[in-house]
Design an enzyme around this catalytic site. Sequence first.
Site, PDB file in Angstrom:
ATOM      1  N   TYR A 109       0.799  -1.215   0.000  1.00 31.08           N
ATOM      2  CA  TYR A 109       0.000   0.000   0.000  1.00 31.08           C
ATOM      3  C   TYR A 109       0.833   1.267   0.000  1.00 31.08           C
ATOM      4  CZ  TYR A 109      -4.445   2.280   0.162  1.00 31.08           C
ATOM      5  OH  TYR A 109      -5.541   3.029  -0.175  1.00 31.08           O
ATOM      6  N   TRP A 111       2.426   3.113   2.057  1.00 30.24           N
ATOM      7  CA  TRP A 111       2.569   4.052   3.164  1.00 30.24           C
ATOM      8  C   TRP A 111       3.689   3.641   4.116  1.00 30.24           C
ATOM      9  CZ3 TRP A 111       0.965   8.795   3.785  1.00 30.24           C
ATOM     10  CH2 TRP A 111      -0.196   9.234   3.139  1.00 30.24           C
TER      11      TRP A 111
END
Length: 762
Positions: A109, A111
Amino acid sequence: MRARATLTHWGAFTAEMSGGDIATVTPYDGDADPSPLLGNLPGSLRHRSRIASPVVRRGWLRDGPGPTSKRGSDEFVAVSWDELTDLLAGELRRVVDTHGNQAIFGGSYGWSSAGRFHHAQSQVHRFLNMLGGYTFSRHSYSLGATGVIMPRVVGTHDDLFKRSTSWQVIVDHTDLLVCFGGIPLKNTGINDGGTTDHPVRDALRRFRSRGGRIVSFSPLRDDVDGDCEWFAPVPGTDVAVMLALAYVLATEGLADREFLARYCTGYERFERYLLGTDDGVPKSPGWAAQLSGLPAEELTALARRMAAHRTIVTVSWSLQRVRHGEQAPWMGLTLAAMLGQIGLPGGGFGHGYGSMNEPGLPPLRSGLPRLPQGVNPVRSFIPVAAISDLLLKPGEPFDYNGQRLTYPDIRLVYWAGGNPFHHHQNIPRLRRALSRVDTVVVHEPYWTAMAKHADIVVPSTTAFERDDYSGSRNDPLLMAMPKLAEPYADSRDDYTTFSALADKLGFGERFTEGRTAWEWLAHLYEKWAAGLDFAVPTFEEFWEQGSLRLPTEEGLTLLADFRADPVGHRLGTPSGRIEIFSADIDGFGYDDCAGHPRWFEPDEWLGSPRAERYPLHLLANQPATRLHGQLDAGAVSQASKVRGREPIRMHPQDAAARGLRDGDVVRVFNDRGACLAGLVVDDRLRPRVVQLSTGAWYDPADPADPDAMCVHGNPNVLTDDVGTSKLAHGCTGAHVLVQVEKFNGEPPPVRAHEPPPIVRRV
């Protein structure tokens, strides 16, 4: 103790180190409004939730790969790095040789790190591409619907954020900010590439000082900080409200028909729906009042004010994380088009103000250094929020954005960066989906729920245990990120792990290109610098200086170039104009996304029969005390907990009706699952609405039971695992109907941040 400056999603800061950990943080002195989330960093590098060594789930080590219900409840066995590399390389080779590369789902993802080189998403995708490819995901949980609908309507979605109307232009020219979903300052603390300034609070102060007015449509009063005109609609009815405002513009001669004719296509088709010409239902303020609970006369008056003043219509990202989420940004853009102010300073449309610290900030004139990921030869993909469908429905067809696709048969999930137990809807279903595959591999610094559900756990370093540099596309500083501490225990950076795996699998030289991590940093910087049209220091000079200020584009107005010359700057849509009616979407024949924006009744809202059983509308929004689930164990996040549980806010009327008091531990439930939370009684939200943020680490009372209650307060045990529509399949986890009752007896202990059982071989 030695002070070192670095960068993260929450801002730039200087760290004082002690005992190999961050002791204190001091925000960058150029930051106008430093994020309080920096307070989660002290103590995070040596926290008990860190993963200390490579481990393998005992059942996988004993029985080999295969489906199992033991993921999440089995103990782990500590292994050496050599053994982990051998086991993992062997399993990757088995899956590729037996089932093909499409049987690997590469999840990430992004992040996990602000760094440009040690970015988990870049590293894992580069590795899997060189392995021969993998099944991938498109778009994001934050913007799953927007990422599909806006390119079809306005030709892009990235430009809505990175080239949005600047805060300075809004301060100088806007009269009315009409905000659907508000402008929550809590979300402006973060940016995915790092951020060195937080100007939004001051911009809104200066905007108000000039006489600007903010109108907020949200069930939560604090979705705008400070003075505003607050409309609290029934959750999920924003599109109906927008339609009512548009109805007033159309019927009172306030719509800019010249703008609609020159810059848009299909307005006439939409207006027939708006006026009820074909279905007999005019979308009037009176019609919207019955759905939204807002006074019709106030909506009428607001529409007239919007037409009389320089107005920006903004839509938060949260409004598209619901069933039929494509409609809110599409209708917001249509409403702005009817006002005819798109491309004018201080007028038009915005998407995401208050959703992240990017919209409204000047973009860089240049790109940033980037690690090449290569080309994925496998074309198999899913929309990102369809993970459970992917794993549970191999071979089944599905619709997506005008295509008829098929879910591949996934045998190995390879996850590096991110935690789907925070993002994904319906955790019980996700757990069952993960039990179907042969092997789950997770790279993680911390024992998150995803790591606990893995077969092979690779302990990764944090961003503060390696050298890197970073910046974002809407921040003027490229910042060095020198290592602050040695890697925790036996953890390694992902580049070292993938280099060893690539070497074992026969493509080590191609993966590393003969470079160490430090040599990659210099190489990527120098390659980037050679393509610039302005001078920058050498890599060595940049590293010594610690930061580099890059030129930005100031004073932007979204779509100003298109307004000035719609032929020379035609949009990337089939017509080259704003598509209020899309013939392409209409041609798909979807029953849940028409050819123009329209009202679809939500599956879960207070106007549905389901609300008789579950009479409270839960908003699962982003937390104010952390980024997603990151550093949930940090001091700022922990200070917000109530008796160790994630706080749930409830209106005093609803609390009194249930005999509940502030500080009670409550059970939040529906027919999908249940969680415990700590009650905060608060009148800053609409009655019959409760708010429970996402990001509390999933902590089942019984780790062996997929349906067990989460004792910590993760709302995704309650949400439905269904996409926004056949068009986008975006995430719908923002809204869900629930009931709340007091939890009697002693609440179970919270063990979310404790490591699982780990044994060592004799």
